[in-house]
Design a protein around this motif. Structure first.
Motif, PDB file in Angstrom:
ATOM      1  N   GLU A   1      13.531  -4.007  -1.772  1.00  9.93           N
ATOM      2  CA  GLU A   1      12.989  -3.345  -2.947  1.00  9.93           C
ATOM      3  C   GLU A   1      12.575  -1.918  -2.605  1.00  9.93           C
ATOM      4  O   GLU A   1      11.936  -1.669  -1.585  1.00  9.93           O
ATOM      5  N   VAL A   2      12.933  -0.992  -3.499  1.00  9.93           N
ATOM      6  CA  VAL A   2      12.546   0.413  -3.346  1.00  9.93           C
ATOM      7  C   VAL A   2      12.067   0.924  -4.697  1.00  9.93           C
ATOM      8  O   VAL A   2      12.410   0.372  -5.743  1.00  9.93           O
ATOM      9  N   PRO A   3      11.258   1.999  -4.693  1.00  8.67           N
ATOM     10  CA  PRO A   3      10.627   2.456  -5.935  1.00  8.67           C
ATOM     11  C   PRO A   3      11.517   3.329  -6.813  1.00  8.67           C
ATOM     12  O   PRO A   3      11.375   4.547  -6.865  1.00  8.67           O
ATOM     13  N   GLY A   4      12.458   2.693  -7.497  1.00  9.86           N
ATOM     14  CA  GLY A   4      13.248   3.397  -8.489  1.00  9.86           C
ATOM     15  C   GLY A   4      14.712   3.542  -8.147  1.00  9.86           C
ATOM     16  O   GLY A   4      15.160   3.262  -7.028  1.00  9.86           O
ATOM     17  N   ALA A   5      15.484   3.989  -9.151  1.00  5.51           N
ATOM     18  CA  ALA A   5      16.930   4.146  -9.021  1.00  5.51           C
ATOM     19  C   ALA A   5      17.287   5.024  -7.835  1.00  5.51           C
ATOM     20  O   ALA A   5      16.661   6.053  -7.593  1.00  5.51           O
ATOM     21  N   VAL A   6      18.321   4.596  -7.090  1.00  6.55           N
ATOM     22  CA  VAL A   6      18.759   5.310  -5.891  1.00  6.55           C
ATOM     23  C   VAL A   6      20.004   6.127  -6.206  1.00  6.55           C
ATOM     24  O   VAL A   6      20.980   5.600  -6.738  1.00  6.55           O
ATOM     25  N   HIS A   7      19.954   7.406  -5.841  1.00  5.76           N
ATOM     26  CA  HIS A   7      21.132   8.250  -6.027  1.00  5.76           C
ATOM     27  C   HIS A   7      21.995   8.255  -4.763  1.00  5.76           C
ATOM     28  O   HIS A   7      23.128   7.815  -4.781  1.00  5.76           O
ATOM     29  N   HIS A   8      21.449   8.764  -3.664  1.00  6.56           N
ATOM     30  CA  HIS A   8      22.192   8.800  -2.406  1.00  6.56           C
ATOM     31  C   HIS A   8      21.388   8.154  -1.286  1.00  6.56           C
ATOM     32  O   HIS A   8      20.169   8.018  -1.385  1.00  6.56           O
ATOM     33  N   THR A   9      22.096   7.762  -0.228  1.00  9.34           N
ATOM     34  CA  THR A   9      21.453   7.191   0.945  1.00  9.34           C
ATOM     35  C   THR A   9      21.946   7.905   2.197  1.00  9.34           C
ATOM     36  O   THR A   9      22.950   8.612   2.178  1.00  9.34           O
ATOM     37  N   ALA A  10      21.229   7.710   3.297  1.00  5.23           N
ATOM     38  CA  ALA A  10      21.628   8.245   4.598  1.00  5.23           C
ATOM     39  C   ALA A  10      21.158   7.283   5.672  1.00  5.23           C
ATOM     40  O   ALA A  10      20.118   6.629   5.519  1.00  5.23           O
ATOM     41  N   VAL A  11      21.927   7.194   6.767  1.00  2.00           N
ATOM     42  CA  VAL A  11      21.582   6.362   7.921  1.00  2.00           C
ATOM     43  C   VAL A  11      21.499   7.280   9.135  1.00  2.00           C
ATOM     44  O   VAL A  11      22.363   8.131   9.339  1.00  2.00           O
ATOM     45  N   SER A  12      20.452   7.117   9.938  1.00  2.00           N
ATOM     46  CA  SER A  12      20.293   7.959  11.119  1.00  2.00           C
ATOM     47  C   SER A  12      21.401   7.667  12.130  1.00  2.00           C
ATOM     48  O   SER A  12      21.918   6.549  12.205  1.00  2.00           O
TER      49      SER A  12
ATOM     50  N   SER B   1       0.820  -1.204   0.000  1.00  2.00           N
ATOM     51  CA  SER B   1       0.000   0.000   0.000  1.00  2.00           C
ATOM     52  C   SER B   1       0.857   1.259   0.000  1.00  2.00           C
ATOM     53  O   SER B   1       0.410   2.326  -0.403  1.00  2.00           O
ATOM     54  N   ALA B   2       2.103   1.149   0.478  1.00  2.00           N
ATOM     55  CA  ALA B   2       2.989   2.307   0.540  1.00  2.00           C
ATOM     56  C   ALA B   2       3.895   2.403  -0.677  1.00  2.00           C
ATOM     57  O   ALA B   2       4.322   3.486  -1.037  1.00  2.00           O
ATOM     58  N   MET B   3       4.201   1.270  -1.321  1.00  2.00           N
ATOM     59  CA  MET B   3       5.089   1.287  -2.480  1.00  2.00           C
ATOM     60  C   MET B   3       4.356   1.871  -3.691  1.00  2.00           C
ATOM     61  O   MET B   3       3.339   1.336  -4.116  1.00  2.00           O
ATOM     62  N   PRO B   4       4.827   2.978  -4.259  1.00  3.59           N
ATOM     63  CA  PRO B   4       4.138   3.563  -5.413  1.00  3.59           C
ATOM     64  C   PRO B   4       4.111   2.593  -6.592  1.00  3.59           C
ATOM     65  O   PRO B   4       5.124   1.997  -6.949  1.00  3.59           O
ATOM     66  N   ALA B   5       2.937   2.446  -7.180  1.00  2.00           N
ATOM     67  CA  ALA B   5       2.786   1.507  -8.294  1.00  2.00           C
ATOM     68  C   ALA B   5       3.307   2.083  -9.601  1.00  2.00           C
ATOM     69  O   ALA B   5       3.551   1.342 -10.553  1.00  2.00           O
ATOM     70  N   ASP B   6       3.468   3.413  -9.664  1.00  2.00           N
ATOM     71  CA  ASP B   6       3.861   4.047 -10.922  1.00  2.00           C
ATOM     72  C   ASP B   6       5.353   4.354 -10.985  1.00  2.00           C
ATOM     73  O   ASP B   6       5.797   5.095 -11.860  1.00  2.00           O
ATOM     74  N   LYS B   7       6.134   3.814 -10.068  1.00  2.00           N
ATOM     75  CA  LYS B   7       7.574   4.063 -10.055  1.00  2.00           C
ATOM     76  C   LYS B   7       8.324   2.841 -10.580  1.00  2.00           C
ATOM     77  O   LYS B   7       7.759   1.767 -10.765  1.00  2.00           O
ATOM     78  N   GLY B   8       9.636   3.016 -10.794  1.00  2.00           N
ATOM     79  CA  GLY B   8      10.479   1.899 -11.169  1.00  2.00           C
ATOM     80  C   GLY B   8      10.761   1.014  -9.962  1.00  2.00           C
ATOM     81  O   GLY B   8      10.122   1.122  -8.910  1.00  2.00           O
ATOM     82  N   LEU B   9      11.742   0.165 -10.107  1.00  2.00           N
ATOM     83  CA  LEU B   9      12.102  -0.737  -9.018  1.00  2.00           C
ATOM     84  C   LEU B   9      13.614  -0.892  -8.977  1.00  2.00           C
ATOM     85  O   LEU B   9      14.263  -1.099 -10.010  1.00  2.00           O
ATOM     86  N   SER B  10      14.176  -0.760  -7.787  1.00  2.00           N
ATOM     87  CA  SER B  10      15.605  -0.967  -7.589  1.00  2.00           C
ATOM     88  C   SER B  10      15.803  -1.661  -6.253  1.00  2.00           C
ATOM     89  O   SER B  10      14.827  -1.974  -5.557  1.00  2.00           O
ATOM     90  N   LEU B  11      17.065  -1.909  -5.912  1.00  2.00           N
ATOM     91  CA  LEU B  11      17.379  -2.595  -4.662  1.00  2.00           C
ATOM     92  C   LEU B  11      18.307  -1.756  -3.792  1.00  2.00           C
ATOM     93  O   LEU B  11      19.262  -1.155  -4.287  1.00  2.00           O
ATOM     94  N   VAL B  12      17.993  -1.741  -2.509  1.00  2.00           N
ATOM     95  CA  VAL B  12      18.910  -1.247  -1.495  1.00  2.00           C
ATOM     96  C   VAL B  12      19.498  -2.460  -0.797  1.00  2.00           C
ATOM     97  O   VAL B  12      18.769  -3.368  -0.393  1.00  2.00           O
TER      98      VAL B  12
END
Length: 352
Positions: free
Chosen positions: A131-142, A105-116
């Motif tokens: 799985e995440v919705p589309g190509a990842v450019h940058h990441t951050a960790v709290s 329900s939270a994953m956008p259906a109209d986006k691509g798919l990539s992996l973290v």
């Protein structure tokens, strides 16, 4: 001696102070080489390479946090994601039990798919692919290691990842072309630059929504926060400027006109100096934040990502044009050595 000259002198003296560096490791994503290189920050010796990580651009961790989080800029189809290989050494039953179950329900259906990819920060082993919705450019960790985020420039938002359950938590629209993300010191908020509309978004991580948008420049990209979390420094890539944003008021308080295309940013240990990779003009620039005075040195070709090495007086700066990372003295801005890499050096992380 004037106060401004005294401040400048103290800033240079702080950069020139004797090194108190402890052994640390810098993790260098190698982009098209599909790997992460590990280097000892004190000796510049290569410690090893983590292979099998396709198109890694974003890489993040935090001192004491359990995981490193790597984001792929390559998109995959859903059949490929379903058939993704289990981590080495994990039984098939464990793989199926622990494979990240996304909230459909939270994953956008109209986006691509990539992996973290989530890696154990100590053993360097892959523990999860999410799985995440589309190509990842940058990441951050709290800072507390509780959450991670990934920016999706083509998807106009960020993914929030729960590092306790190792699952996708939700997608938050932030604005056109979100680029870089940095957590507040308490981990409750994350700040995201939106290159497409010149804003800095503040996101409540637990609740999963944007609390405010702050105008900053034309095309903000890289971002760094001071240790107190009271100010953000933002590189306006194509505008050739860097900005200081007061996070209490949300307003720009200082503008630093550098010129040319900009990329990576970093702060000195005592936060008196801002370092900027001026990629378009082959320069490394330092700005004394007390006086606004700039110094520069030639660094060619195309200085790109930048990270400071705590308590060492050193920077590491990658080149966008050649497979190498420079080791640079913060006080003189001169390169004292080079590290040969494969591919391109993207978002580097230093961990003790």
């Amino acid at each position: 001696m004037t106060l401004s000259r005294l401040a400048a002198t103290l800033s240079i003296a702080a950069l020139s102070a004797p090194s108190l560096a402890l052994a640390a490791t810098v993790f260098i994503p190698e982009g098209s080489a599909n790997s992460i290189l590990m280097v000892d920050t004190e000796t510049a010796e290569t410690l090893g390479r983590l292979p099998g990580l396709e198109a890694i651009h974003g890489l993040a961790g935090a001192p004491g946090a359990k995981y490193l989080v790597a984001g792929s800029f390559a998109e995959i189809d859903r059949a490929e994601a379903a058939a993704s290989a289990k981590p080495e050494g994990m039984s098939q039953d464990d793989h199926e039990a622990h494979h990240a179950k996304r909230d459909t329900s939270a994953m956008p259906a109209d986006k691509g798919l990539s992996l973290v990819t989530v890696l154990d920060a100590e053993t360097r082993q892959v523990v999860q692919r999410i799985e995440v919705p589309g190509a990842v450019h940058h990441t951050a960790v709290s800072p507390d290691g509780r959450f991670a985020v990934a920016t999706h420039p083509a998807g106009d938002g960020i993914s929030i990842i729960d590092l306790e359950t190792l699952g996708f938590r939700g997608f938050v629209p932030t604005g056109p072309m979100p680029n870089y993300a940095v957590f507040a010191p308490d981990g409750g908020k994350v700040y995201v630059t939106n290159t497409g509309n010149g804003t800095l978004s503040e996101v409540d991580v637990a609740k999963g929504y944007v609390t405010r948008n702050m105008p900053v420049g034309e095309g903000p990209e890289h971002l760094v926060l001071n240790a107190a979390g009271s100010a953000a420094f933002v590189a306006d890539s194509d505008g050739g400027k860097a900005y200081r944003v007061d996070l209490a008021s949300g307003g720009v308080t200082d503008t630093y006109d550098i010129g040319g295309e900009l990329h990576g940013l970093g702060l000195s240990d005592r936060e008196g100096v801002l370092f900027v990779a001026a990629k378009g003009t082959d320069r490394l620039v330092s700005i004394d934040l007390a006086t606004g005075k700039q110094r520069e040195a030639s660094l060619s070709p195309a200085p790109y990502h930048l990270t400071t090495i705590p308590e060492s007086g050193k920077l590491m700066v990658s080149s966008r044009a050649e497979p190498k990372v420079w080791i640079v003295d913060q006080a003189s801005l001169t390169a004292s050595g080079e590290i040969a890499i494969q591919g391109e050096g993207h978002q580097m992380v230093v961990l003790p």
